[in-house]
Design a protein around this motif. Structure first.
Motif, PDB file in Angstrom:
ATOM      1  N   GLY A   1       0.815  -1.213   0.000  1.00 15.90           N
ATOM      2  CA  GLY A   1       0.000   0.000   0.000  1.00 15.90           C
ATOM      3  C   GLY A   1       0.848   1.262   0.000  1.00 15.90           C
ATOM      4  N   ILE A   2       1.918   1.274   0.791  1.00 13.14           N
ATOM      5  CA  ILE A   2       2.814   2.433   0.816  1.00 13.14           C
ATOM      6  C   ILE A   2       3.536   2.573  -0.516  1.00 13.14           C
ATOM      7  N   ALA A   3       3.961   1.447  -1.097  1.00 13.63           N
ATOM      8  CA  ALA A   3       4.635   1.497  -2.399  1.00 13.63           C
ATOM      9  C   ALA A   3       3.711   2.068  -3.475  1.00 13.63           C
ATOM     10  N   ASP A   4       2.468   1.617  -3.508  1.00 12.71           N
ATOM     11  CA  ASP A   4       1.510   2.115  -4.502  1.00 12.71           C
ATOM     12  C   ASP A   4       1.251   3.607  -4.312  1.00 12.71           C
ATOM     13  N   HIS A   5       1.122   4.035  -3.067  1.00 12.25           N
ATOM     14  CA  HIS A   5       0.872   5.446  -2.770  1.00 12.25           C
ATOM     15  C   HIS A   5       2.062   6.299  -3.219  1.00 12.25           C
ATOM     16  N   TYR A   6       3.265   5.802  -2.978  1.00 12.62           N
ATOM     17  CA  TYR A   6       4.468   6.529  -3.397  1.00 12.62           C
ATOM     18  C   TYR A   6       4.502   6.701  -4.913  1.00 12.62           C
ATOM     19  N   ILE A   7       4.254   5.616  -5.630  1.00 12.35           N
ATOM     20  CA  ILE A   7       4.313   5.683  -7.090  1.00 12.35           C
ATOM     21  C   ILE A   7       3.275   6.669  -7.632  1.00 12.35           C
ATOM     22  N   ARG A   8       2.083   6.649  -7.049  1.00  8.26           N
ATOM     23  CA  ARG A   8       1.037   7.560  -7.519  1.00  8.26           C
ATOM     24  C   ARG A   8       1.433   9.017  -7.300  1.00  8.26           C
ATOM     25  N   LEU A   9       1.908   9.352  -6.089  1.00  7.35           N
ATOM     26  CA  LEU A   9       2.285  10.735  -5.803  1.00  7.35           C
ATOM     27  C   LEU A   9       3.505  11.160  -6.614  1.00  7.35           C
ATOM     28  N   LYS A  10       4.460  10.259  -6.768  1.00  5.54           N
ATOM     29  CA  LYS A  10       5.651  10.574  -7.567  1.00  5.54           C
ATOM     30  C   LYS A  10       5.252  10.927  -8.997  1.00  5.54           C
ATOM     31  N   ASN A  11       4.379  10.133  -9.574  1.00  8.49           N
ATOM     32  CA  ASN A  11       3.954  10.395 -10.956  1.00  8.49           C
ATOM     33  C   ASN A  11       3.195  11.710 -11.062  1.00  8.49           C
ATOM     34  N   GLU A  12       2.366  12.015 -10.076  1.00  9.76           N
ATOM     35  CA  GLU A  12       1.638  13.287 -10.081  1.00  9.76           C
ATOM     36  C   GLU A  12       2.606  14.471 -10.065  1.00  9.76           C
ATOM     37  N   ARG A  13       3.650  14.377  -9.252  1.00  9.30           N
ATOM     38  CA  ARG A  13       4.624  15.481  -9.173  1.00  9.30           C
ATOM     39  C   ARG A  13       5.376  15.633 -10.498  1.00  9.30           C
ATOM     40  N   VAL A  14       5.793  14.522 -11.066  1.00  6.92           N
ATOM     41  CA  VAL A  14       6.562  14.570 -12.312  1.00  6.92           C
ATOM     42  C   VAL A  14       5.731  15.163 -13.443  1.00  6.92           C
ATOM     43  N   GLU A  15       4.443  14.890 -13.430  1.00  6.15           N
ATOM     44  CA  GLU A  15       3.573  15.371 -14.510  1.00  6.15           C
ATOM     45  C   GLU A  15       3.131  16.819 -14.324  1.00  6.15           C
ATOM     46  N   CYS A  16       3.476  17.435 -13.200  1.00  5.60           N
ATOM     47  CA  CYS A  16       3.089  18.828 -12.942  1.00  5.60           C
ATOM     48  C   CYS A  16       3.876  19.764 -13.855  1.00  5.60           C
ATOM     49  N   ASP A  17       3.194  20.745 -14.469  1.00  8.67           N
ATOM     50  CA  ASP A  17       3.865  21.719 -15.338  1.00  8.67           C
ATOM     51  C   ASP A  17       4.963  22.453 -14.569  1.00  8.67           C
ATOM     52  N   GLY A  18       6.145  22.511 -15.174  1.00  7.81           N
ATOM     53  CA  GLY A  18       7.263  23.225 -14.559  1.00  7.81           C
ATOM     54  C   GLY A  18       8.185  22.333 -13.741  1.00  7.81           C
ATOM     55  N   VAL A  19       7.799  21.076 -13.554  1.00  8.90           N
ATOM     56  CA  VAL A  19       8.640  20.126 -12.807  1.00  8.90           C
ATOM     57  C   VAL A  19       9.427  19.286 -13.796  1.00  8.90           C
ATOM     58  N   ARG A  20      10.729  19.142 -13.544  1.00 10.84           N
ATOM     59  CA  ARG A  20      11.615  18.375 -14.423  1.00 10.84           C
ATOM     60  C   ARG A  20      12.336  17.298 -13.615  1.00 10.84           C
ATOM     61  N   ILE A  21      12.533  16.147 -14.222  1.00 12.13           N
ATOM     62  CA  ILE A  21      13.314  15.095 -13.565  1.00 12.13           C
ATOM     63  C   ILE A  21      14.784  15.480 -13.620  1.00 12.13           C
ATOM     64  N   LEU A  22      15.409  15.545 -12.455  1.00 10.84           N
ATOM     65  CA  LEU A  22      16.841  15.846 -12.388  1.00 10.84           C
ATOM     66  C   LEU A  22      17.646  14.558 -12.568  1.00 10.84           C
ATOM     67  N   ALA A  23      17.284  13.520 -11.845  1.00 11.10           N
ATOM     68  CA  ALA A  23      17.946  12.219 -11.971  1.00 11.10           C
ATOM     69  C   ALA A  23      17.154  11.197 -11.173  1.00 11.10           C
ATOM     70  N   GLN A  24      17.391   9.918 -11.488  1.00  9.94           N
ATOM     71  CA  GLN A  24      16.695   8.842 -10.794  1.00  9.94           C
ATOM     72  C   GLN A  24      17.690   7.781 -10.347  1.00  9.94           C
ATOM     73  N   GLY A  25      17.291   7.039  -9.298  1.00  4.91           N
ATOM     74  CA  GLY A  25      18.099   5.926  -8.840  1.00  4.91           C
ATOM     75  C   GLY A  25      17.880   4.708  -9.713  1.00  4.91           C
ATOM     76  N   LYS A  26      18.497   3.586  -9.306  1.00  2.00           N
ATOM     77  CA  LYS A  26      18.374   2.345 -10.055  1.00  2.00           C
ATOM     78  C   LYS A  26      16.955   1.788  -9.911  1.00  2.00           C
ATOM     79  N   ALA A  27      16.450   1.251 -10.995  1.00  3.07           N
ATOM     80  CA  ALA A  27      15.082   0.754 -11.011  1.00  3.07           C
ATOM     81  C   ALA A  27      15.017  -0.714 -10.579  1.00  3.07           C
ATOM     82  N   ASN A  28      13.832  -1.137 -10.132  1.00  7.54           N
ATOM     83  CA  ASN A  28      13.540  -2.530  -9.820  1.00  7.54           C
ATOM     84  C   ASN A  28      12.057  -2.738 -10.080  1.00  7.54           C
TER      85      ASN A  28
END
Length: 485
Positions: free
Chosen positions: A298-325
């Motif tokens: 549940g916490i993982a799903d909530h994190y992914i949802r909020l992260k995606n919302e922030r990334v999709e916000c106008d004016g927000v840019r991805i600076l860098a990301q960690g390793k994926a899994n």
């Protein structure tokens, strides 16, 4: 099986009986009880660590350290209770030759504690809320967190062994297991429950607070509801510390997969060459961070949802990301950036994302930085990565910060909360529901006491803490002079 309303009523009435027993216990007796419980928790073998590891995915080393912290909390809080520090005994005699006034602090009544997900030992069943409430002389009802029920039961069993070994009645501690929101609501609304302690989300804490206030007899709900713990990095500091700071910041941001209430989720600085250099170091550092398993799906799903919302916000840019899994339950660390103007027009960007998510904000000038500070909601902590020269130059920023948080750091990182008398773990709303109190350190006991004054009472009927001759040998304020009879 979900407890029925009648069963909940029985639990709370038992807690009331336990509270009446504790009312007859003096500070030395309560301190001995707390040390006995600490001994039982300390004596638990590897099954506790193994069970918590399986239920929470937290590393064994982290859990071993948290167990030590939990045991030390019980002993430290017990030692604080023994001194009479929180009794705050006051005696005013011979007022006009006729009045004898004596006052001390007594437990408020049965306390309901909600277990936290991210600290299965130190903020859950046998955590600081339970220890401080018992230290105050209050019976405790713990509602186990549904994500680590078996761990919670092991801790509850240890507490009951300690209570039995000491010789106190079992009613002073109760353990309720249910994933039902309705059970929590019933417990909060029960007229014999006199206070609530909660660590978790804003939505959960605010709902409990509103419920406590809507009762016919409102009760305090001490909810810690999270924080973005902003870090302001100032220009003179960056001149010589950019690379080192980047490692510290990313380490703190991603500690525990970003699932601490003190992870620094927002970094704020002035646009320019030095800040650009820092961002390059930050980006390189976060790319070395592996995805980690979250406490539960549940916490993982909530994190992914909020992260995606922030990334999709106008004016927000991805600076860098960690390793994926791609495995379920894992979270990838990410650092995004935005200008202060964007953040000021999208205030949701300054809300917590529970997980390894960081927002880097570039301010055009000092004024914009001050405006951003003024717009911040209440925080548990706020950090300045600065030199003394920076602080002299940015004095207004420092002044504004003092009204925004419970703990103000000069350099360093906010993760790693010391369990000490001087720790303030709490802050202005919405970080917590009552900024006057801390949930870490012996002063957490203050949440669960209330003053009561005795006028012209015969000495033998007074609490021992107030009697002539002071049989407990605790310090008291007698006619404006501290004394130990």
């Amino acid at each position: 099986m979900i407890p029925s309303e009648n069963e909940i009523d029985v639990v709370v009435k038992r807690a009331e009986a336990g509270f009446q027993f504790l009312q007859q216990c003096n500070v030395i007796e309560r301190a001995k009880l707390m040390h006995t419980i600490a001994d039982e928790i300390e004596a638990m073998g590897t099954v506790l660590i193994e069970t918590a590891h399986l239920e929470t995915a937290l590393p064994v080393g982290r859990l071993e350290g948290e167990k030590v912290r939990t045991v030390n909390q019980w002993r430290m809080y017990g030692d604080a209770v023994r001194t009479g520090l929180y009794t705050e005994a006051r005696i005013d005699q011979n007022l006009g030759g006729q009045i004898d006034l004596r006052k001390y602090n007594s437990g408020i009544g049965p306390v309901l504690v909600f277990g936290a997900s991210n600290f299965p030992f130190a903020f859950s069943t046998a955590g600081g809320d339970t220890a401080s409430a018992l230290g105050a002389g209050c019976a405790v009802i713990v509602k186990a967190h549904p994500a680590h029920v078996r761990t919670s039961q092991l801790m509850a069993d240890a507490i009951h062994r300690g209570i039995s070994s000491y010789g106190a009645p079992a009613e002073i501690f109760s353990h309720v297991v249910s994933d039902s929101f309705e059970i929590g609501q019933q417990l909060v609304k029960h007229p014999l429950v006199k206070a609530v302690a909660f660590t978790g989300s804003f939505a959960g804490g605010k709902a409990l607070f509103d419920l406590g206030q809507s009762r016919p007899d409102p009760i305090p709900v001490f909810a810690e509801m999270g924080s973005i713990n902003p870090v302001f990095v100032l220009p003179d500091y960056l001149k010589n510390n950019a690379e080192t700071f980047a490692k510290q910041y990313i380490g703190s941001l991603t500690l525990g997969q970003g699932q601490f209430c003190t992870n620094p989720g927002v970094l704020i600085g002035l646009s320019g060459e030095r800040f650009d250099t820092l961002k390059a170091y930050l980006g390189a550092e976060i790319q070395t961070i592996s995805a980690g398993k979250m406490l539960h799906q549940g916490i993982a799903d909530h994190y992914i949802r909020l992260k995606n919302e922030r990334v999709e916000c106008d004016g927000v840019r991805i600076l860098a990301q960690g390793k994926a899994n791609v495995e379920e339950g894992f979270a990838q660390a990410i650092l995004v950036e935005a200008d202060a103007a964007c953040v000021l027009t999208n205030p949701e960007l300054l809300e917590e994302v529970f997980g390894p998510f960081g927002l880097v904000i570039s301010c055009a000038d000092r004024h914009e930085m001050e405006v951003l500070m003024s717009r911040l909601a209440g925080q548990i902590s706020l950090t300045f990565a600065a030199t003394e020269g920076d602080m002299r130059e940015y004095q207004e920023l420092f002044t504004l910060a003092q009204n925004k948080c419970g703990r103000l750091l000069f350099q360093g990182m906010p993760t790693g909360v010391e369990v000490k008398y001087a720790m303030q773990h709490g802050g202005p709303f919405p970080a917590t529901t009552d900024p006057r109190f801390t949930s870490v350190g012996p002063d957490a006991i203050k949440r669960f006491i209330r003053p009561i004054s005795f006028q012209n009472w015969p000495d033998e009927f007074l609490p021992k803490e107030l009697q002539n001759g002071n049989p407990l040998q605790i310090e008291r304020l007698v006619n404006q002079q501290w004394t130990k009879d």
